[in-house]
Design an enzyme around this catalytic site. Sequence first.
Site, PDB file in Angstrom:
ATOM      1  N   GLU A  35      -1.427   8.525  -4.758  1.00  0.00           N
ATOM      2  CA  GLU A  35      -2.793   8.978  -5.073  1.00  0.00           C
ATOM      3  C   GLU A  35      -3.341   9.703  -3.858  1.00  0.00           C
ATOM      4  O   GLU A  35      -4.304   9.261  -3.237  1.00  0.00           O
ATOM      5  CB  GLU A  35      -3.683   7.781  -5.456  1.00  0.00           C
ATOM      6  CG  GLU A  35      -3.169   7.001  -6.652  1.00  0.00           C
ATOM      7  CD  GLU A  35      -4.110   5.895  -7.124  1.00  0.00           C
ATOM      8  OE1 GLU A  35      -5.285   5.871  -6.707  1.00  0.00           O
ATOM      9  OE2 GLU A  35      -3.656   5.053  -7.927  1.00  0.00           O
ATOM     10  N   GLU A  70      -3.222  -2.898  -7.124  1.00  0.00           N
ATOM     11  CA  GLU A  70      -4.273  -3.411  -6.218  1.00  0.00           C
ATOM     12  C   GLU A  70      -4.464  -4.921  -6.284  1.00  0.00           C
ATOM     13  O   GLU A  70      -5.583  -5.406  -6.469  1.00  0.00           O
ATOM     14  CB  GLU A  70      -5.597  -2.685  -6.505  1.00  0.00           C
ATOM     15  CG  GLU A  70      -5.463  -1.178  -6.339  1.00  0.00           C
ATOM     16  CD  GLU A  70      -6.695  -0.387  -6.770  1.00  0.00           C
ATOM     17  OE1 GLU A  70      -7.712  -1.004  -7.124  1.00  0.00           O
ATOM     18  OE2 GLU A  70      -6.622   0.854  -6.753  1.00  0.00           O
TER      19      GLU A  70
HETATM   20  O1  9MR Z   1     -10.007   8.515 -10.377  1.00  0.00           O
HETATM   21  C1  9MR Z   1     -10.342   7.405 -11.200  1.00  0.00           C
HETATM   22  C2  9MR Z   1     -11.790   7.458 -11.611  1.00  0.00           C
HETATM   23  O2  9MR Z   1     -12.021   8.589 -12.435  1.00  0.00           O
HETATM   24  C3  9MR Z   1     -12.175   6.200 -12.361  1.00  0.00           C
HETATM   25  O3  9MR Z   1     -13.567   6.173 -12.580  1.00  0.00           O
HETATM   26  C4  9MR Z   1     -11.768   4.954 -11.558  1.00  0.00           C
HETATM   27  C5  9MR Z   1     -11.971   3.691 -12.388  1.00  0.00           C
HETATM   28  O4  9MR Z   1     -11.100   3.650 -13.449  1.00  0.00           O
HETATM   29  O5  9MR Z   1     -10.406   5.008 -11.201  1.00  0.00           O
HETATM   30  C6  9MR Z   1     -10.082   6.130 -10.437  1.00  0.00           C
HETATM   31  O6  9MR Z   1      -8.700   6.072 -10.103  1.00  0.00           O
HETATM   32  C7  9MR Z   1      -8.323   4.941  -9.306  1.00  0.00           C
HETATM   33  C8  9MR Z   1      -6.922   4.575  -9.681  1.00  0.00           C
HETATM   34  O7  9MR Z   1      -6.829   4.324 -11.061  1.00  0.00           O
HETATM   35  C9  9MR Z   1      -6.449   3.361  -8.898  1.00  0.00           C
HETATM   36  N1  9MR Z   1      -6.603   3.571  -7.475  1.00  0.00           N
HETATM   37  C10 9MR Z   1      -7.901   4.020  -7.021  1.00  0.00           C
HETATM   38  C11 9MR Z   1      -8.312   5.270  -7.804  1.00  0.00           C
HETATM   39  C12 9MR Z   1      -9.629   5.788  -7.292  1.00  0.00           C
HETATM   40  O8  9MR Z   1     -10.645   4.841  -7.552  1.00  0.00           O
END
Ligand code: 9MR
Length: 370
Positions: free
Chosen positions: A257, A152
């Site tokens: 994802e 990102e």
């Molecule tokens: O699904 C993840 C959530 O449980 C966490 O709180 C969050 C912060 O670490 O990250 C979420 O996963 C993210 C992923 O690592 C990167 N792309 C976006 C995802 C959704 O926010």
Amino acid sequence: MVKSLSLLVGVLCASMASAQGLKDIYQDAFLIGSIASHQQLTHPDAQTRALFQREFNVLTAENDMKWQRIYPSPEGYNFAAADALMQQAEDCQCQVVGHTLIWHQQTPDWVFEDESGKPVSREVLLSRMQSHISTLMTRYKNDVYGWDVVNEALNEDGTLRDSRWRDIIGDDYIAQAFRFAAEADPDAELYYNDYNLNAPAKRDGAVRLVKSLLAQGIKVSGIGMQAHYMLHSPKVSQVEASIQAFASLGVEVMITELDISVLPFPKQAAIGAEISEIAAYAEELNPYAKQLPQEVQTALAQRYQDLFTLFYQHRKSISRVTFWGTHDGTSWKNNWPVRGRTDYPLLFDRDGKPKPAYDAVATVPSVMAQ
Ligand code: 9MR
């Protein structure tokens, strides 16, 4: 005799069919992945294990390899949950993707600061970056075949996002991260991963970024399109344009994802996956708190089918499709972009049972073979 034999064959075929998971159905196309949450890693339950075994051939830790979790303080690393992921993967004969090495989120402040709280120099931050990348990639060299090296890094308009990495190191922090990763494990696949890559400006930004890295001789194996989608957006044609644009760079394309929210999106939150954008709860934003109406269930199945039809058509370019969650009950979408809602974004319901969307996805390859 003949009758009982055909009955036996029928029963055998039926049980073979039910033993087939998505990973088998798509084995000639691409890997099928899931994530493992902290709960599933530290307290693995039989149901999730069975699901991993049957349906998936690649796993990603949802959170437990992020800097904040694995290296929370300068005192040291906490590898317990990530090690548990490697064990789970071995149990289900799954491969593992490492997520994520460098991200503007979930990186503790100490990484960017000296003991008095002042920002460290470019040299110090580069050295911390290198050491972190090398520590993880060396430890999991035999387990992890590919890494989300940078996650990102782009704004919606395709320019580079401001972050502490960029402020301190400069625009070349991405190139440096990929260089360090290639040195740490020359055999690993290295990915750039981001959300909303279907949007034309961001797609162009990713193309520019990866093209420039490749032109500098830096190894980039693939681009991960996160795919946090909704029922009616983005358009399948937009997703297709990005798959084609990325494949034409000569790198792998991955859907990394995938989930599809059926809930209304609050206007004030930016569509995508920017976790800092949280909107206030309101009843009208949570319309299916008790159950999902049949027509929405059907629309979700259709949406999944349309997307998998596209992915299957582009199977030569796509190496992996990973769902961001195993079943609806554990999805992050229940708490983003509004906390405390009931969403239905995945293929399995809250009891771990396949939904109509599962059947829709499972039938795509055979329908397309006709
Ligand atoms: O699904 C993840 C959530 O449980 C966490 O709180 C969050 C912060 O670490 O990250 C979420 O996963 C993210 C992923 O690592 C990167 N792309 C976006 C995802 C959704 O926010």
